[in-house]
Design an enzyme around this catalytic site. Sequence first.
Site, PDB file in Angstrom:
ATOM      1  N   LYS A  64      -5.972  -0.733   6.362  1.00 11.59           N
ATOM      2  CA  LYS A  64      -5.291  -1.284   4.986  1.00 11.59           C
ATOM      3  C   LYS A  64      -4.158  -2.318   5.504  1.00 11.59           C
ATOM      4  O   LYS A  64      -4.044  -3.278   4.935  1.00 11.59           O
ATOM      5  CB  LYS A  64      -5.061  -0.467   4.057  1.00 11.59           C
ATOM      6  CG  LYS A  64      -6.152   0.208   3.248  1.00 11.59           C
ATOM      7  CD  LYS A  64      -5.894   1.569   2.490  1.00 11.59           C
ATOM      8  CE  LYS A  64      -7.293   2.079   2.042  1.00 11.59           C
ATOM      9  NZ  LYS A  64      -7.097   3.464   1.052  1.00 11.59           N
ATOM     10  N   GLN A 115      -2.433   6.932  -0.765  1.00 10.28           N
ATOM     11  CA  GLN A 115      -3.655   7.423  -0.257  1.00 10.28           C
ATOM     12  C   GLN A 115      -4.154   8.954  -0.675  1.00 10.28           C
ATOM     13  O   GLN A 115      -2.984   9.694  -0.716  1.00 10.28           O
ATOM     14  CB  GLN A 115      -3.531   7.430   1.249  1.00 10.28           C
ATOM     15  CG  GLN A 115      -4.914   7.585   1.962  1.00 10.28           C
ATOM     16  CD  GLN A 115      -5.851   6.729   1.731  1.00 10.28           C
ATOM     17  OE1 GLN A 115      -5.631   5.381   1.170  1.00 10.28           O
ATOM     18  NE2 GLN A 115      -7.087   7.122   1.583  1.00 10.28           N
ATOM     19  N   ASP A 156      -5.289   0.339  -7.006  1.00 12.40           N
ATOM     20  CA  ASP A 156      -6.206   1.317  -7.042  1.00 12.40           C
ATOM     21  C   ASP A 156      -7.051   1.473  -8.226  1.00 12.40           C
ATOM     22  O   ASP A 156      -8.162   2.105  -8.043  1.00 12.40           O
ATOM     23  CB  ASP A 156      -5.546   2.618  -6.465  1.00 12.40           C
ATOM     24  CG  ASP A 156      -6.173   3.374  -5.216  1.00 12.40           C
ATOM     25  OD1 ASP A 156      -7.038   2.699  -4.497  1.00 12.40           O
ATOM     26  OD2 ASP A 156      -5.809   4.278  -4.702  1.00 12.40           O
TER      27      ASP A 156
HETATM   28  N1  GUN Z   1      -9.327   7.980  -0.297  1.00 13.00           N
HETATM   29  C1  GUN Z   1     -10.412   7.626  -0.200  1.00 13.00           C
HETATM   30  N2  GUN Z   1     -10.895   6.608  -1.086  1.00 13.00           N
HETATM   31  C2  GUN Z   1      -9.378   6.297  -1.770  1.00 13.00           C
HETATM   32  C3  GUN Z   1      -9.457   5.240  -2.514  1.00 13.00           C
HETATM   33  O1  GUN Z   1      -9.993   4.191  -2.825  1.00 13.00           O
HETATM   34  N3  GUN Z   1      -7.830   5.192  -2.911  1.00 13.00           N
HETATM   35  C4  GUN Z   1      -7.092   6.179  -2.611  1.00 13.00           C
HETATM   36  N4  GUN Z   1      -5.794   5.905  -3.050  1.00 13.00           N
HETATM   37  N5  GUN Z   1      -7.326   7.190  -1.792  1.00 13.00           N
HETATM   38  C5  GUN Z   1      -8.457   7.288  -1.059  1.00 13.00           C
END
Ligand code: GUN
Length: 297
Positions: A55, A99, A122
């Site tokens: 990311k 995350q 998100d």
């Molecule tokens: N963990 C796995 N996929 C995601 C996601 O799309 N967003 C977040 N914040 N954590 C994750």
Amino acid sequence: MAQAQIIDGKIMSERLRADVAADVARLRVEHGIQPGLAVVLVGEDPASQIYVRSKGEYSLAAGMHSVTHRLPSDTGQAELIALVGDLNADPLIHGILVQLPLPKGLDERAVLAAIDPDKDVDGLHVVNAGRLASGQPALTPCTPLGCMIMLRETLGDLTGKRAVVIGRSVLVGRPIAQLLLQADCTVTIAHSRTRDLPAVCREADILVAAVGRPRMIEADWVKPGATVIDVGINRVPFDDPVKAAQGKTKVVGDVAYKEVSAVAGHITPVPGGVGLMTVACLLQNTVTAARRLAGLP
Ligand code: GUN
């Protein structure tokens, strides 16, 4: 029966990231805004570390301002929420992503609720989930957005199609069902308590698998010619017993790819499918958030 056509997440995500980079450049030139993304990682979960690194790298490559906060696994709830508060107030940050999963002892719901909904790239804040469910403009979870782009690019207009989503998670199942509904599909959300799941799946023109169980969806669950979107990312031992004995693992989806490819019309591979679109959509959401925060259309 012909083999299914592959829906190539690599090509589609590269195109989307190039479009986002062009939007970022335009925002800078025309409005003096550089979209900024803050990613927060608590703890040392190995999969999360990989996702968070990518990311950060992709947001920098798109020309964005990018910061990653790595906190130890014993970080307290108040400390984490204080960091989110600082990011909410930071004018250089337009998108915040914490995350998941968080280490035990931290309250995910409370942390997500602390994020400013207008910076919630998100799409997991209840305000954005509510906006999505009521058909209002919302920041929408990235994986579902990526699935919809893949479906539209593959099938065009989705009106009237029968869509079955397997999985009811807040992260994927529920929001993708909302997006398919907005696209005028007839939507069924199936889950672990659904009766005769294979028969329900066989009704689908569009089958979205988001269960987190390796290779669960088999060929006789799929209507011939259907479009299959595999959201699963499951780590399993290699089929080769020698490699498996060495502890080597590989990533597979929720769909038995080889077998289902002989029945489906289109299918996303794992890896190389939906996962790549998720990051590209995160960048797109960050640009969307930056534009809205600046009052731009
Ligand atoms: N963990 C796995 N996929 C995601 C996601 O799309 N967003 C977040 N914040 N954590 C994750």
